[in-house]
Design an enzyme around this catalytic site. Sequence first.
Site, PDB file in Angstrom:
ATOM      1  N   THR A  20     -40.346 -12.141  14.997  1.00  0.00           N
ATOM      2  CA  THR A  20     -39.643 -10.855  14.926  1.00  0.00           C
ATOM      3  C   THR A  20     -40.421  -9.832  14.093  1.00  0.00           C
ATOM      4  O   THR A  20     -40.015  -8.674  13.995  1.00  0.00           O
ATOM      5  CB  THR A  20     -38.253 -11.036  14.282  1.00  0.00           C
ATOM      6  OG1 THR A  20     -38.445 -11.686  13.005  1.00  0.00           O
ATOM      7  CG2 THR A  20     -37.331 -11.887  15.137  1.00  0.00           C
ATOM      8  N   VAL A  53     -46.648  -8.575  13.117  1.00  0.00           N
ATOM      9  CA  VAL A  53     -47.755  -9.349  13.687  1.00  0.00           C
ATOM     10  C   VAL A  53     -47.239 -10.262  14.799  1.00  0.00           C
ATOM     11  O   VAL A  53     -47.828 -10.342  15.880  1.00  0.00           O
ATOM     12  CB  VAL A  53     -48.458 -10.202  12.590  1.00  0.00           C
ATOM     13  CG1 VAL A  53     -49.557 -11.069  13.193  1.00  0.00           C
ATOM     14  CG2 VAL A  53     -49.025  -9.312  11.496  1.00  0.00           C
ATOM     15  N   CYS A 111     -57.101  -9.477   7.145  1.00  0.00           N
ATOM     16  CA  CYS A 111     -57.529  -8.405   8.060  1.00  0.00           C
ATOM     17  C   CYS A 111     -58.787  -7.668   7.597  1.00  0.00           C
ATOM     18  O   CYS A 111     -59.670  -7.364   8.404  1.00  0.00           O
ATOM     19  CB  CYS A 111     -56.396  -7.415   8.279  1.00  0.00           C
ATOM     20  SG  CYS A 111     -55.466  -7.035   6.795  1.00  0.00           S
ATOM     21  N   GLN A 139     -56.996   1.019   3.375  1.00  0.00           N
ATOM     22  CA  GLN A 139     -56.115   0.147   4.154  1.00  0.00           C
ATOM     23  C   GLN A 139     -54.792   0.814   4.520  1.00  0.00           C
ATOM     24  O   GLN A 139     -54.133   1.448   3.688  1.00  0.00           O
ATOM     25  CB  GLN A 139     -55.856  -1.147   3.378  1.00  0.00           C
ATOM     26  CG  GLN A 139     -57.129  -1.947   3.169  1.00  0.00           C
ATOM     27  CD  GLN A 139     -56.938  -3.296   2.512  1.00  0.00           C
ATOM     28  OE1 GLN A 139     -57.786  -3.676   1.725  1.00  0.00           O
ATOM     29  NE2 GLN A 139     -55.878  -4.023   2.827  1.00  0.00           N
ATOM     30  N   LYS A 174     -59.750 -12.096  -1.784  1.00  0.00           N
ATOM     31  CA  LYS A 174     -59.803 -12.647  -0.421  1.00  0.00           C
ATOM     32  C   LYS A 174     -61.076 -12.170   0.275  1.00  0.00           C
ATOM     33  O   LYS A 174     -61.775 -12.948   0.928  1.00  0.00           O
ATOM     34  CB  LYS A 174     -58.573 -12.199   0.386  1.00  0.00           C
ATOM     35  CG  LYS A 174     -57.265 -12.853  -0.042  1.00  0.00           C
ATOM     36  CD  LYS A 174     -56.063 -12.199   0.671  1.00  0.00           C
ATOM     37  CE  LYS A 174     -54.743 -12.639   0.066  1.00  0.00           C
ATOM     38  NZ  LYS A 174     -53.577 -11.904   0.627  1.00  0.00           N
ATOM     39  N   ARG A 214     -55.253   1.486  -0.854  1.00  0.00           N
ATOM     40  CA  ARG A 214     -54.200   1.745   0.146  1.00  0.00           C
ATOM     41  C   ARG A 214     -54.145   3.249   0.391  1.00  0.00           C
ATOM     42  O   ARG A 214     -54.106   4.041  -0.553  1.00  0.00           O
ATOM     43  CB  ARG A 214     -52.846   1.264  -0.384  1.00  0.00           C
ATOM     44  CG  ARG A 214     -51.753   1.267   0.656  1.00  0.00           C
ATOM     45  CD  ARG A 214     -51.875   0.171   1.673  1.00  0.00           C
ATOM     46  NE  ARG A 214     -51.828  -1.134   1.058  1.00  0.00           N
ATOM     47  CZ  ARG A 214     -52.106  -2.270   1.706  1.00  0.00           C
ATOM     48  NH1 ARG A 214     -52.415  -2.266   2.984  1.00  0.00           N
ATOM     49  NH2 ARG A 214     -52.069  -3.436   1.078  1.00  0.00           N
ATOM     50  N   HIS A 229     -57.369  -0.262   9.428  1.00  0.00           N
ATOM     51  CA  HIS A 229     -58.075  -0.315   8.153  1.00  0.00           C
ATOM     52  C   HIS A 229     -59.496   0.231   8.363  1.00  0.00           C
ATOM     53  O   HIS A 229     -60.156  -0.108   9.358  1.00  0.00           O
ATOM     54  CB  HIS A 229     -58.203  -1.761   7.671  1.00  0.00           C
ATOM     55  CG  HIS A 229     -56.932  -2.373   7.146  1.00  0.00           C
ATOM     56  ND1 HIS A 229     -55.720  -1.705   7.096  1.00  0.00           N
ATOM     57  CD2 HIS A 229     -56.696  -3.602   6.619  1.00  0.00           C
ATOM     58  CE1 HIS A 229     -54.801  -2.505   6.566  1.00  0.00           C
ATOM     59  NE2 HIS A 229     -55.363  -3.661   6.270  1.00  0.00           N
TER      60      HIS A 229
HETATM   61  P1  NAP Z   1     -42.994  -8.800   8.770  1.00  0.00           P
HETATM   62  O1  NAP Z   1     -43.010  -7.723   9.775  1.00  0.00           O
HETATM   63  O2  NAP Z   1     -42.208  -8.638   7.527  1.00  0.00           O
HETATM   64  O3  NAP Z   1     -42.514 -10.156   9.511  1.00  0.00           O
HETATM   65  C1  NAP Z   1     -42.281 -11.330   8.802  1.00  0.00           C
HETATM   66  C2  NAP Z   1     -41.846 -12.398   9.783  1.00  0.00           C
HETATM   67  O4  NAP Z   1     -41.691 -13.629   9.077  1.00  0.00           O
HETATM   68  C3  NAP Z   1     -40.506 -12.103  10.445  1.00  0.00           C
HETATM   69  O5  NAP Z   1     -40.489 -12.638  11.737  1.00  0.00           O
HETATM   70  C4  NAP Z   1     -39.545 -12.883   9.535  1.00  0.00           C
HETATM   71  O6  NAP Z   1     -38.343 -13.218  10.167  1.00  0.00           O
HETATM   72  C5  NAP Z   1     -40.374 -14.118   9.302  1.00  0.00           C
HETATM   73  N1  NAP Z   1     -39.903 -14.865   8.153  1.00  0.00           N
HETATM   74  C6  NAP Z   1     -39.711 -14.415   6.901  1.00  0.00           C
HETATM   75  N2  NAP Z   1     -39.236 -15.400   6.119  1.00  0.00           N
HETATM   76  C7  NAP Z   1     -39.129 -16.494   6.900  1.00  0.00           C
HETATM   77  C8  NAP Z   1     -38.672 -17.824   6.679  1.00  0.00           C
HETATM   78  N3  NAP Z   1     -38.254 -18.233   5.493  1.00  0.00           N
HETATM   79  N4  NAP Z   1     -38.683 -18.684   7.714  1.00  0.00           N
HETATM   80  C9  NAP Z   1     -39.108 -18.278   8.948  1.00  0.00           C
HETATM   81  N5  NAP Z   1     -39.538 -17.033   9.214  1.00  0.00           N
HETATM   82  C10 NAP Z   1     -39.547 -16.154   8.199  1.00  0.00           C
HETATM   83  O7  NAP Z   1     -44.459  -9.155   8.279  1.00  0.00           O
HETATM   84  P2  NAP Z   1     -45.834  -9.001   9.085  1.00  0.00           P
HETATM   85  O8  NAP Z   1     -46.438  -7.710   8.712  1.00  0.00           O
HETATM   86  O9  NAP Z   1     -45.653  -9.360  10.509  1.00  0.00           O
HETATM   87  O10 NAP Z   1     -46.690 -10.131   8.350  1.00  0.00           O
HETATM   88  C11 NAP Z   1     -46.276 -11.479   8.388  1.00  0.00           C
HETATM   89  C12 NAP Z   1     -47.296 -12.352   7.678  1.00  0.00           C
HETATM   90  O11 NAP Z   1     -48.494 -12.386   8.442  1.00  0.00           O
HETATM   91  C13 NAP Z   1     -47.717 -11.866   6.294  1.00  0.00           C
HETATM   92  O12 NAP Z   1     -46.838 -12.310   5.288  1.00  0.00           O
HETATM   93  C14 NAP Z   1     -49.089 -12.446   6.147  1.00  0.00           C
HETATM   94  O13 NAP Z   1     -49.012 -13.773   5.668  1.00  0.00           O
HETATM   95  C15 NAP Z   1     -49.581 -12.435   7.567  1.00  0.00           C
HETATM   96  N6  NAP Z   1     -50.421 -11.269   7.813  1.00  0.00           N
HETATM   97  C16 NAP Z   1     -51.704 -11.491   7.863  1.00  0.00           C
HETATM   98  C17 NAP Z   1     -52.539 -10.448   8.050  1.00  0.00           C
HETATM   99  C18 NAP Z   1     -53.970 -10.711   8.020  1.00  0.00           C
HETATM  100  O14 NAP Z   1     -54.603 -10.062   7.230  1.00  0.00           O
HETATM  101  N7  NAP Z   1     -54.468 -11.606   8.853  1.00  0.00           N
HETATM  102  C19 NAP Z   1     -52.085  -9.145   8.225  1.00  0.00           C
HETATM  103  C20 NAP Z   1     -50.752  -8.937   8.183  1.00  0.00           C
HETATM  104  C21 NAP Z   1     -49.915 -10.020   7.981  1.00  0.00           C
HETATM  105  P3  NAP Z   1     -37.010 -12.292   9.999  1.00  0.00           P
HETATM  106  O15 NAP Z   1     -37.206 -11.143  10.938  1.00  0.00           O
HETATM  107  O16 NAP Z   1     -35.924 -13.207  10.427  1.00  0.00           O
HETATM  108  O17 NAP Z   1     -36.952 -11.886   8.570  1.00  0.00           O
HETATM  109  O1  3JN Z   2     -52.547  -5.581   2.642  1.00  0.00           O
HETATM  110  C1  3JN Z   2     -53.063  -5.665   3.760  1.00  0.00           C
HETATM  111  O2  3JN Z   2     -53.495  -4.685   4.365  1.00  0.00           O
HETATM  112  C2  3JN Z   2     -53.188  -7.003   4.398  1.00  0.00           C
HETATM  113  C3  3JN Z   2     -52.169  -7.936   3.913  1.00  0.00           C
HETATM  114  C4  3JN Z   2     -52.149  -9.201   4.236  1.00  0.00           C
HETATM  115  C5  3JN Z   2     -51.156 -10.094   3.684  1.00  0.00           C
HETATM  116  C6  3JN Z   2     -49.918  -9.584   3.307  1.00  0.00           C
HETATM  117  C7  3JN Z   2     -48.974 -10.417   2.740  1.00  0.00           C
HETATM  118  C8  3JN Z   2     -49.253 -11.742   2.530  1.00  0.00           C
HETATM  119  C9  3JN Z   2     -51.430 -11.435   3.505  1.00  0.00           C
HETATM  120  C10 3JN Z   2     -52.718 -11.985   3.992  1.00  0.00           C
HETATM  121  O3  3JN Z   2     -52.812 -12.219   5.184  1.00  0.00           O
HETATM  122  O4  3JN Z   2     -53.641 -12.215   3.216  1.00  0.00           O
HETATM  123  C11 3JN Z   2     -50.485 -12.243   2.898  1.00  0.00           C
HETATM  124  C12 3JN Z   2     -50.752 -13.670   2.623  1.00  0.00           C
HETATM  125  O5  3JN Z   2     -50.542 -14.472   3.508  1.00  0.00           O
HETATM  126  O6  3JN Z   2     -51.155 -13.969   1.500  1.00  0.00           O
END
Ligand code: NAP
Ligand code: 3JN
Length: 342
Positions: A13, A16, A127, A154, A213, A235, A242
């Site tokens: 949901t 990402v 990212c 970013q 990171k 930011r 980014h």
């Molecule tokens: P987001 O829009 O806040 O989405 C978070 C997702 O995680 C939602 O589907 C949420 O579900 C779910 N979630 C939260 N708590 C949970 C739990 N306890 N059990 C199961 N599902 C849970 O965040 P986003 O921007 O998509 O980012 C999500 C994650 O992807 C980040 O925290 C980070 O680790 C990773 N990320 C990585 C990069 C990268 O640099 N590669 C970039 C962005 C994000 P609900 O809708 O039910 O709350």
């Molecule tokens: O800040 C950004 O532009 C990228 C953020 C990535 C991020 C946000 C929350 C948690 C991460 C990540 O992928 O490194 C995490 C995390 O998983 O630590």
Amino acid sequence: MSTGYRVAVVGATGQVGSVMLDLLRRRGFPTREIVPFASERSAGRELEGGLVVRPLTDETIEGFDLAIFSAGGSTSGEWAPRFVEAGAVVVDNSSRWRMHDDVPLVVSEVNPEALDDHRGIIANPNCSTMQMVVALKPLHDEAGIERLVVSTYQAVSGTGKAAVDELLAESRAVLAGDEIPAPRSYKHRIAFNALPHAGNFADGDDHTDEERKLMNETRKILGDSAIRVSATCVRVPVVTGHSESVNVETRSPLTPERARELLRAAPGVTVVDDPAAAAYPLAIDAAGKDDVFVGRIRRDPSHVSALDLWIVSDNLRKGAATNAVQLAERLHERGLIGARIA
Ligand code: NAP
Ligand code: 3JN
């Protein structure tokens, strides 16, 4: 019987996760079923295409070939090993497993061979690291990278949906002359501002975790622990995309012309580099695209063996969802789904 994999998308949901669902369908990844997971709050919610969100339980995670996670580090820490235990290969978008010795940290165009050693979990890089190493790989192969000096710009979507809403609400308030809401996602107002504080400061560290990171993941992906990295992560009030200014010192000389040639031939890279025509990569042009865009390729006049680059990519696509789906594709091509090393 229908063919293809049974795939779990954890965090479906979210920003990402929803891009991942879309890419799995549009790129034709072979699936027989896609099951979206999110928190208890979203269980039962119907997503586009009629998929119904499930909660994570010992029962619901049974029977998957592949699970792609983007639900934050603590969810990955708890549930990725459980999916592996239940027979799935996990591609994880969080930082939780990235630096573990047993976990390959993989960028599709850079080090796909690292997938061969997977033991169930494969990590998707941060990212800012992701887009940078796609552009650096051909330069490293040609001339060897000695040192990088990186400044990032970013987008707020990297912080989550709430930060996007906050930027828009603050911007509206500033333009209307209304009272500006107190910052929540950041320590300061992000609208019409630039914050030298992307990520979080851990106790006693004068760099943010985002900067750490970038340093650590770059070395692991390029397989060269000698590369020195200096990073400042900033930011900026951009919704998607980014941008990075990267100074690259090489071990042997590399001209801008040769770098341009290498980058033009590199997979996943588009060179946009005609400054006289005001053509260079822009966040607004990269948004919604899968490539990494590189421009402003020029000699650093202060150093005998260094180049300056401007690297831009969509942080939610190549920076997160696109690479995760590409890793699923590479795993499939290499016969590595359902065949992990015991
Ligand atoms: P987001 O829009 O806040 O989405 C978070 C997702 O995680 C939602 O589907 C949420 O579900 C779910 N979630 C939260 N708590 C949970 C739990 N306890 N059990 C199961 N599902 C849970 O965040 P986003 O921007 O998509 O980012 C999500 C994650 O992807 C980040 O925290 C980070 O680790 C990773 N990320 C990585 C990069 C990268 O640099 N590669 C970039 C962005 C994000 P609900 O809708 O039910 O709350
Ligand atoms: O800040 C950004 O532009 C990228 C953020 C990535 C991020 C946000 C929350 C948690 C991460 C990540 O992928 O490194 C995490 C995390 O998983 O630590």
